[in-house]
Design a protein around this motif. Sequence first.
Motif, short mmCIF file in Angstrom:
data_model
loop_
_atom_site.label_atom_id
_atom_site.label_comp_id
_atom_site.label_asym_id
_atom_site.label_seq_id
_atom_site.Cartn_x
_atom_site.Cartn_y
_atom_site.Cartn_z
N VAL A 86 0.85 -1.20 0.00
CA VAL A 86 0.00 0.00 0.00
C VAL A 86 0.88 1.25 0.00
O VAL A 86 0.62 2.21 -0.74
CB VAL A 86 -0.93 0.01 1.23
CG1 VAL A 86 -1.74 1.31 1.29
CG2 VAL A 86 -1.87 -1.20 1.19
N ILE A 90 1.08 4.53 -2.85
CA ILE A 90 0.76 5.94 -2.58
C ILE A 90 2.01 6.83 -2.58
O ILE A 90 1.89 8.05 -2.66
CB ILE A 90 0.01 6.10 -1.24
CG1 ILE A 90 0.86 5.59 -0.07
CG2 ILE A 90 -1.32 5.40 -1.29
CD1 ILE A 90 0.22 5.85 1.29
N GLU A 179 -3.81 1.20 10.22
CA GLU A 179 -5.21 0.74 10.21
C GLU A 179 -5.62 0.48 11.66
O GLU A 179 -4.96 -0.24 12.39
CB GLU A 179 -5.34 -0.55 9.39
CG GLU A 179 -4.93 -0.38 7.92
CD GLU A 179 -5.73 0.71 7.21
OE1 GLU A 179 -6.93 0.81 7.44
OE2 GLU A 179 -5.12 1.46 6.42
N SER A 198 -14.69 14.38 7.83
CA SER A 198 -15.30 13.25 7.13
C SER A 198 -16.17 12.46 8.10
O SER A 198 -15.75 12.17 9.23
CB SER A 198 -14.21 12.34 6.55
OG SER A 198 -14.79 11.16 6.02
N LEU A 202 -11.68 6.52 7.59
CA LEU A 202 -10.74 6.57 6.47
C LEU A 202 -9.60 5.58 6.66
O LEU A 202 -9.12 5.38 7.77
CB LEU A 202 -10.16 7.97 6.33
CG LEU A 202 -11.15 9.11 6.06
CD1 LEU A 202 -10.41 10.44 6.04
CD2 LEU A 202 -11.89 8.89 4.75
N LYS A 203 -9.15 5.01 5.56
CA LYS A 203 -7.93 4.22 5.60
C LYS A 203 -6.76 5.17 5.79
O LYS A 203 -6.85 6.37 5.51
CB LYS A 203 -7.76 3.43 4.30
CG LYS A 203 -8.76 2.30 4.13
CD LYS A 203 -8.45 1.48 2.88
CE LYS A 203 -9.40 0.30 2.76
NZ LYS A 203 -9.10 -0.52 1.56
N SER A 204 -5.62 4.63 6.24
CA SER A 204 -4.44 5.46 6.49
C SER A 204 -4.04 6.24 5.25
O SER A 204 -3.75 7.44 5.32
CB SER A 204 -3.27 4.58 6.95
OG SER A 204 -3.59 3.90 8.13
N GLN A 205 -4.03 5.56 4.10
CA GLN A 205 -3.59 6.24 2.88
C GLN A 205 -4.57 7.33 2.45
O GLN A 205 -4.16 8.38 1.94
CB GLN A 205 -3.38 5.23 1.74
CG GLN A 205 -4.61 4.42 1.34
CD GLN A 205 -4.70 3.10 2.04
OE1 GLN A 205 -4.30 2.98 3.19
NE2 GLN A 205 -5.21 2.09 1.34
N SER A 206 -5.86 7.12 2.69
CA SER A 206 -6.86 8.14 2.35
C SER A 206 -6.69 9.37 3.24
O SER A 206 -6.76 10.51 2.76
CB SER A 206 -8.27 7.58 2.50
OG SER A 206 -8.45 6.45 1.68
N ALA A 207 -6.46 9.13 4.53
CA ALA A 207 -6.25 10.24 5.46
C ALA A 207 -5.00 11.03 5.10
O ALA A 207 -4.99 12.26 5.12
CB ALA A 207 -6.17 9.71 6.89
N LEU A 209 -3.46 11.32 2.15
CA LEU A 209 -3.66 12.10 0.92
C LEU A 209 -4.59 13.28 1.18
O LEU A 209 -4.40 14.35 0.60
CB LEU A 209 -4.22 11.19 -0.18
CG LEU A 209 -3.24 10.15 -0.74
CD1 LEU A 209 -3.96 9.17 -1.64
CD2 LEU A 209 -2.10 10.84 -1.49
N GLY A 210 -5.57 13.08 2.03
CA GLY A 210 -6.49 14.17 2.36
C GLY A 210 -5.78 15.31 3.07
O GLY A 210 -6.00 16.48 2.76
#
Length: 217
Positions: A86, A90, A179, A198, A202-207, A209-210
């Motif tokens: 993952v 990213i 996670e 949100s 959120l997954k770690s990668q989503s957080a 990037l956000g």
Amino acid sequence: MQFLYHKEAKNPYIFLEKEDFLHLKVRRVREGESLNLRNFEDDILYTYQVSTLKRNSCVLNLIAQNQIKNPKSGVSLALAVIEPKVLEKILPFFNEMGLEKLILVYCEFSQKNFKIDETRLKKILINSCEQCGRGDLMQIEIYESIDSFLKAYPKVVLVDFEGEKKEFSKEVLYFIGAEGGFSKSEREKIKEKIALNSPFILKSQSAALGVLAKILL
């Protein structure tokens, strides 16, 4: 591709063979064609001309060099160690967005069998830079525990659902968990917390990037 990386870029000539030459072979370069190279050590774009082109090698002759200042965001981000596959997916996004330093930390919810292959991560970053035109490599630091991390970076803000919803700042080092987030003891060690706007988990990668999108884009 914006340029090619080679550690010897700046030398009057460069001899390419084996893996270094494969990049050019795939691109079907011709003798006399010009190529841009960078070495990630200075702010110069070096232009070379292909000569002595053979089946498995060629020589590059330096013909020009141009000063191109590498923009620095000054932004660092701390991320609990997550699954390497993952992370590898990213990493180019972090690099393209201009993150200056990624700090990886083994936390309580990080699986200890996750081993970070720094050589592989560097290759991914080099490829990303060649594609997006970034002239320096994003830095990566790794800490084996949250305590060793906090010793080096005592002023940290957790990105956590218990935190306040407020503006993110380029001047702050934000820390995103693995996670499952952070453990109770980790939350107690870092008092200041901030939350993303949100309603969903959120997954770690989503957080990550956000947070970077809010700060850098």
